[in-house]
Design a protein around this motif. Sequence first.
Motif, PDB file in Angstrom:
ATOM      1  N   PHE A 198     -51.545  16.989 -19.237  1.00 16.84           N
ATOM      2  CA  PHE A 198     -52.601  17.924 -18.868  1.00 16.84           C
ATOM      3  C   PHE A 198     -53.178  17.510 -17.523  1.00 16.84           C
ATOM      4  O   PHE A 198     -53.247  16.325 -17.196  1.00 16.84           O
ATOM      5  N   GLY A 234     -53.612  25.054 -23.077  1.00 13.13           N
ATOM      6  CA  GLY A 234     -53.993  23.656 -23.174  1.00 13.13           C
ATOM      7  C   GLY A 234     -54.462  23.280 -24.567  1.00 13.13           C
ATOM      8  O   GLY A 234     -54.095  23.926 -25.560  1.00 13.13           O
ATOM      9  N   HIS A 245     -58.650  20.347 -22.381  1.00 16.63           N
ATOM     10  CA  HIS A 245     -57.678  19.950 -21.369  1.00 16.63           C
ATOM     11  C   HIS A 245     -56.731  21.121 -21.101  1.00 16.63           C
ATOM     12  O   HIS A 245     -56.477  21.934 -22.007  1.00 16.63           O
ATOM     13  N   PHE A 246     -56.177  21.159 -19.885  1.00 13.91           N
ATOM     14  CA  PHE A 246     -55.348  22.287 -19.473  1.00 13.91           C
ATOM     15  C   PHE A 246     -53.899  21.848 -19.241  1.00 13.91           C
ATOM     16  O   PHE A 246     -53.629  20.858 -18.554  1.00 13.91           O
ATOM     17  N   TYR A 247     -52.994  22.630 -19.831  1.00 14.10           N
ATOM     18  CA  TYR A 247     -51.573  22.276 -19.880  1.00 14.10           C
ATOM     19  C   TYR A 247     -50.965  22.114 -18.486  1.00 14.10           C
ATOM     20  O   TYR A 247     -51.226  22.895 -17.580  1.00 14.10           O
TER      21      TYR A 247
END
Length: 254
Positions: A198, A234, A245-247
């Motif tokens: 992430f 995410g 959290h962002f992928y």
Amino acid sequence: MIVGAKIMCILSLIPLRAEDKDQSEIVSQLLFGEVATILERRDNWLKIAVHHDSYEGWIDRKQVINIDEGEFDRIALIKSRQSEKELKLNTPWGLISVYQGAPILSKDTSFSIGNKSYSWLEKLPSAAEESIAKTALTYFNAPYLWGGRTQYGIDCSGFVQTVFHQKGIELMRDASQQVQQGEQIPFEELATGDVIFFASKETGNVIHVGIYLGENNIIHAHGRVRIDELRPEGIYNIEEQYYSHFYYASRRFI
């Protein structure tokens, strides 16, 4: 202890610090039996390169011992890591605990390293036979600790590294390094045991990592080792209804 010499961690765990002082940030930890090479010395402090991941930092020289090149080479080849949460070991300086993820220096009741003798108190160590996912679950609810690598405190990349160590797979220490290893996997092809990274929306830098459990679940160290929902965007925290959290990417190491 001189530059270029080989050393071994002799305590349950010791901090690896960013600078040569006790007040400095802990960037990682060494577990009992892990080995390193001395890069620099300043009074009671040693700058070392950890063998298994080449990570560098400062340690207190009183927490390690010198070992010869032959012992270093032997220990450096050990891939099996302890699966038990904690075992007791008699050492020349007294009884210590050896934690899950430490290298298995010997499966004999008694053994020697150089001229020093050791003996397991009650039980011999064994390597993990479970899958990556099941091994990861043994850390469930371990508290988050920046630089940590044990059940008693662990960070996101230390968690992933230590789990894979127990399957004989050596990963680098930081998420930004781990994302350069393994085989890239599309999100749609994720399988249990894959590792997911992430990134920061502001910088695009990789800042977090976790292990896919299947069925859109991920286990990761965030406040504690926890299980959350994984979506294409995410990690989604259902309890608080937000993306933590962002992928960024997925990698496969097995």
